[in-house]
Design an enzyme around this catalytic site. Structure first.
Site, PDB file in Angstrom:
ATOM      1  CG  HIS A 169      -2.116   0.920   1.072  1.00 45.06           C
ATOM      2  ND1 HIS A 169      -2.404   1.969   0.317  1.00 45.06           N
ATOM      3  CD2 HIS A 169      -3.386   0.801   1.392  1.00 45.06           C
ATOM      4  CE1 HIS A 169      -3.464   2.502   0.403  1.00 45.06           C
ATOM      5  NE2 HIS A 169      -4.138   1.594   1.237  1.00 45.06           N
ATOM      6  CG  ASP A 391     -12.697  -8.562 -22.927  1.00 41.99           C
ATOM      7  OD1 ASP A 391     -11.660  -9.456 -22.897  1.00 41.99           O
ATOM      8  OD2 ASP A 391     -13.544  -8.350 -23.642  1.00 41.99           O
TER       9      ASP A 391
END
EC number: 2.3.1.248
Length: 451
Positions: A169, A391
């Site tokens: 993080h 995609d």
């Protein structure tokens, strides 16, 4: 050890290969400094997520997503080259430094196979964290230095696969992680470069501590719960439908006229969750409970941070109330407090004060002391990885499953988008909640009342 999940066949995951993928072009050796927000010790944790992709609709002899992703990762590191480096916190000033470039470095990339079909795991819907870890790369914070980023591709018998991601993080927030993962799949799908050019510029969010101001450490010694401490924790994914959200918003607007202000799903559900959690934990009514909110500050910086900035660009805001007040206040009362906290976060002077405070916390190595029973944080993961199409030949991921460190999960509720396979959940949200088992029973009763 084999794990039985929704099938008579025990799940077995074999990790076949891990290699260090290097940038596709030469990166000069360099050392980079990070921002104050990146250096915050609370951000030095490893967050992980599983991106679940179903099999292609048509047969494909070249069903090798791992090959496309491995090549795309190498290209990605030509742009996001700091991800191929090594992080280490310095003893002298307790700041992180990132060493990257040269002949060393790279990102661990693991290929694995599973002996079942994704459908037997329900596309990881409501999967437990221990099982999810099978599909995630191993990555740990290490005082001697560690890689900030790793990937794993796990292929299933059905032709589907899981792309597992692990990230420090300290390198980026959810916005940055989303852009990185979309850039990866863009490149895997054949694009020549990321849609957004990454920018480092971490020096733009560096605070200057003021010696005469003592640091504020949030959540010290909050209200006590009779159910804590415990080793018996459970995690649930709570579904809240669009109709329930609409009714709660309408009821809140009847309590108080917010004029031209929009009340958001995050605000009203956040208020409801806080009230439900206080009841479920049976917190000492005279003790203080603290609601923590992550608020983006990209546009507070002057000039605003560019789209390509992928470092941490949020600050945590805190709303303290006694448990009695949380129980007695209306939803609209709490929404007003949440809105006020968000407005404060968008004040430029407040941002500078927060950066200065964080610098002091880092320098003095301060941590939250006392009981954390009443500390409750909200974070919104609904847009993680959703900054464009992912995609690259296998359609969009049907599910995105976050896996956070257990210590963090106990105080954090995560807002998630529902799985794409749940068509009746359009406009709804899912909340990932971790509580003591005995408290979860009461919490679920409160959430069922919302429906």
């Amino acid at each position: 050890m084999p794990i039985h999940i929704g099938s008579s066949i025990p799940l077995m995951v074999e990790k076949m290969l891990t290699e260090m993928v290097k940038p596709s072009k030469h990166i000069p050796q360099q050392t980079l400094n990070l921002s104050t927000l990146d250096n915050d010790p609370y951000n030095e944790v490893i967050y992980k997520a599983c991106y679940v992709f179903k099999a292609k609709n048509v047969a494909d002899d070249d069903n090798r997503p791992e090959a496309l992703l491995r090549e795309a990762l190498s290209d990605l590191l030509g742009y996001y080259y700091p991800l191929s480096g090594s992080l280490k916190r310095q003893e002298s000033d307790r700041k992180l430094q990132l060493s990257c470039g040269g002949d060393g470095g790279g990102v661990p990339f693991t290929v694995a196979t599973a002996n079942v079909e994704l459908s037997s795991l329900k596309n990881l819907e409501n999967i437990d964290s221990d099982t999810a870890l099978n599909f995630l790369p191993v990555l740990h914070v290490d005082i001697d230095g560690y890689r900030p980023f790793a990937l794993q591709v796990t292929k299933f018998e059905c032709g589907g696969f899981i792309l597992g991601m692990a990230m420090s993080h300290a390198m980026c927030d959810g916005y940055g992680e989303g852009h990185i993962m979309c850039a990866l799949t863009d490149l895997a799908g054949g694009k020549k470069k990321p849609m957004v050019t990454p920018i480092w510029e971490r020096e733009r969010l560096v605070g200057k501590p003021e010696d005469d101001q003592p640091p504020f450490v949030p959540g010290d010694d909050t209200a006590a719960s009779p159910y804590l401490p415990t080793d018996d924790w459970v995690t649930e994914k709570i579904t809240i439908r669009a109709d329930s959200i609409r009714r709660l918003k309408e009821a809140t607007l009847k309590e108080y006229d917010f004029s031209n202000e929009t009340i958001t799903t995050f605000e009203v559900i956040g208020a409801y969750l806080w009230k439900s959690r206080v009841k479920a934990l049976n917190l000492d009514r005279d003790g203080v409970t603290v609601l923590g909110l992550s608020v983006g500050i990209r546009n507070v910086v002057d000039p605003p941070l560019p789209d390509g900035y992928y470092g941490n660009a949020y600050i945590d805001m805190y709303v303290p109330l006694t448990a009695r007040e949380v129980e007695e206040f209306t939803i609209s009362d709490i929404v007003k407090l949440i809105k006020e906290a968000k407005r404060n976060a968008h004040d430029k002077d407040y941002l500078q004060e927060e950066l200065a405070n964080t610098e002091k916390i880092i320098k003095m190595n301060l941590t939250i002391k006392g009981k954390k029973d009443g500390l409750f944080c909200l974070t919104d993961w609904r847009n993680i990885g959703i900054f464009g199409s992912m995609d690259f030949g296998w359609d969009e991921p049907v599910n995105i499953v976050p896996v956070v460190p257990s210590e963090t999960a106990r105080t954090v509720n995560m807002f998630m988008r529902p799985s794409r396979l749940e068509s009746d959940m359009v406009g709804g949200v899912q909340i990932v909640v971790t509580l003591p088992r005995i408290a979860m029973v009461k919490f679920k009763e409160e959430m069922e009342a919302l429906e």
